[in-house]
Structure formats: structure tokens, C-alpha cells
Design a protein around this motif. Sequence first.
Motif, PDB file in Angstrom:
ATOM      1  N   ASP A 114       0.822  -1.209   0.000  1.00  0.00           N
ATOM      2  CA  ASP A 114       0.000   0.000   0.000  1.00  0.00           C
ATOM      3  C   ASP A 114       0.859   1.263   0.000  1.00  0.00           C
ATOM      4  O   ASP A 114       0.477   2.286  -0.584  1.00  0.00           O
ATOM      5  N   LYS A 165      -6.631   6.670  -4.168  1.00  0.00           N
ATOM      6  CA  LYS A 165      -7.049   5.338  -3.724  1.00  0.00           C
ATOM      7  C   LYS A 165      -5.950   4.303  -3.963  1.00  0.00           C
ATOM      8  O   LYS A 165      -5.123   4.451  -4.865  1.00  0.00           O
ATOM      9  N   ASP A 166      -5.990   3.220  -3.162  1.00  0.00           N
ATOM     10  CA  ASP A 166      -5.066   2.118  -3.384  1.00  0.00           C
ATOM     11  C   ASP A 166      -5.710   1.104  -4.321  1.00  0.00           C
ATOM     12  O   ASP A 166      -6.797   1.341  -4.873  1.00  0.00           O
ATOM     13  N   TYR A 167      -5.060  -0.046  -4.516  1.00  0.00           N
ATOM     14  CA  TYR A 167      -5.566  -1.042  -5.467  1.00  0.00           C
ATOM     15  C   TYR A 167      -6.849  -1.706  -4.985  1.00  0.00           C
ATOM     16  O   TYR A 167      -7.559  -2.338  -5.756  1.00  0.00           O
ATOM     17  N   ASN A 196      -9.306   0.070  -3.812  1.00  0.00           N
ATOM     18  CA  ASN A 196     -10.271   1.165  -3.916  1.00  0.00           C
ATOM     19  C   ASN A 196     -10.513   1.851  -2.571  1.00  0.00           C
ATOM     20  O   ASN A 196     -11.590   2.401  -2.326  1.00  0.00           O
ATOM     21  N   ASP A 236      -9.290   4.843   0.074  1.00  0.00           N
ATOM     22  CA  ASP A 236      -8.531   6.094   0.134  1.00  0.00           C
ATOM     23  C   ASP A 236      -7.259   5.856   0.943  1.00  0.00           C
ATOM     24  O   ASP A 236      -7.327   5.524   2.137  1.00  0.00           O
TER      25      ASP A 236
END
Length: 289
Positions: free
Chosen positions: A103, A274-276, A278, A280
Motif C-alpha cells: 500500500d 485510492k489504493d488497489y 479502492n 482512500d
Amino acid sequence: MTKQSEIWTIGSILKWTEQYFNDKGVESSRLDAEVLLSRVLGKERIYLYVHFDQPLQQMELGRFREMIKQRVKRIPVAYILGEKEFMGMDFSVSPAVLIPRPDTEILVENVIERLKELGNVHIVDIGTGSGAIAVSILANCLNVSGVAVDISSEALAVAKSNAIRHGVDMRLEFVKSDVYDSLSAGQFDAIISNPPYIPEKDIAGLEPEVKCEPYGALAGGKDGLDFYRRLIQEGIKFLKPNGFMAFEVGIYQAEDVADIGRETGAFNHFEIIKDYGNIDRVVIMKKQE
């Protein structure tokens, strides 16, 4: 694993270890078994499948047995191996530092994208730990110099070893400091941090592996936002005009962190990334001129 004269092959030892890890509640049991055995053999994981029937030597079995003992105590694989991959590079880690996570690559990638568009810039990584953030940025941006800050001397030693390992130590200064206490004002084009952000009430429910990591790198106070308040409110005077702050945040924290920045009146642009999954994960705020 018995100590009898039975011949263990790569295939049989992996099967036994996977089941043993499952019985002990270790997640990703097969992957962990393969990673640990690969280290013992000094081979890539694909080697295990190509040489499934290869017998193991007693010395190899002994080393693997010791790793298994550590893993069932829920010691993270990264601590057992003493390293973790991050941004395509290998970083030394120890129980003195937080283990780098995928992340956090979202934070680093977005910072790199912004810094590459600028001239020569000077950054600071607050709470550097292993140095994964600062070292990755400098390794990808030749126009960047920086300061890596941590309150832990042990963590700074790990970070410095990683800077040397990846050839950026001449552009990176290491400072022992409680956030900004030992720094000079007005010198940074970017302030970057993956601070402790887990609320105190959630610490007890963490996985045993996570509890092996430094408490000070996890606990973010009652609401998880204590360090963001310090980083933003105290950090304004350390950030140059048009400079930016970039932070990794925990789940449901992005808007709260952005609001801390808005309340100062010092920033005129905010981004939430956003990360992978979805979620935040990154907040970036730009200081006004």
C-alpha cells in the motif's frame, strides 16, 4: 518435522510445512513455506517446482526447521529473512522497523511522479523506519536530496544501511528527531510520511505478526490522527511555498486528514488517492505561495 533418517524431498517438506502452518493458524501457509525454503536453498521459488523430487541435505533441513519454529511463533517472514521487497528493491528490515507494505508504494509512486517534474528539490521523510520511502524516492529521482528522520537510533541504522545498499546515501541525511524537533525551518519542497495511524482501541485486535512490529510505528493515539496533527500543523513552517505534504492514511481517515490541512488555511490544493483495493490511501496537500 521428525528428526528421523527419512529422506525429505522439496515436495514432501513443502506439503508437510503447509499443513503444519495451517494447523498453527499461519495464513498464506504455502507461500510462506516456499519463501523460507527458497532462502535456505538460495534459489528462486520456481526452482522448487522444477526440482520437486530433490532430496534435502541435513544442514538444509536444520536451517529450515529453525525458520519453521520462528514462523509458528507468528514472527513475520520479513523478520525471519531480514529483508522485504518494496518498489522492486530489496530492503533490510529488523524488529526495530515497520515492515514495508505494498500500500505504501502508492504513496511513493505519486510522490515520485510529482518530484520528477521539478528541478533540484529537498525532501524529508518523517518516521523513516527502514528508509523504504526515502530511499525509493531518491533511487528513482536523481534531482532529489533529502533527510530521513526517526526517533529510533536502531531504525536510523537500518535506514542508513539501505541507503548505502541502493547507492543514495550521499544524497540522504539521517537525523534522530521527534518529528520536526531537530530540524531547521523552511527548507523542504516536500514532507512525506507514513506515520502511526492505528487507533489505540484497535491495537489489541491486530494480527500477532503485526504486533511484532514496533508499537511506536503503529499507534496513532485515541483516534489514530495524533501524528497527522503534528505533521501538518507544525510542518507548515518547514515547507517551502508551493511545496507539498504527502501522507499514507488508514481506512476512513483521508477526509479527516485533509480537514486538518484545510483548517490551517495554509494549503490551496488537496488530492485523495485510492489504493488497489479502492480504499482512500494517500492524501496530498499543496502549500500556497
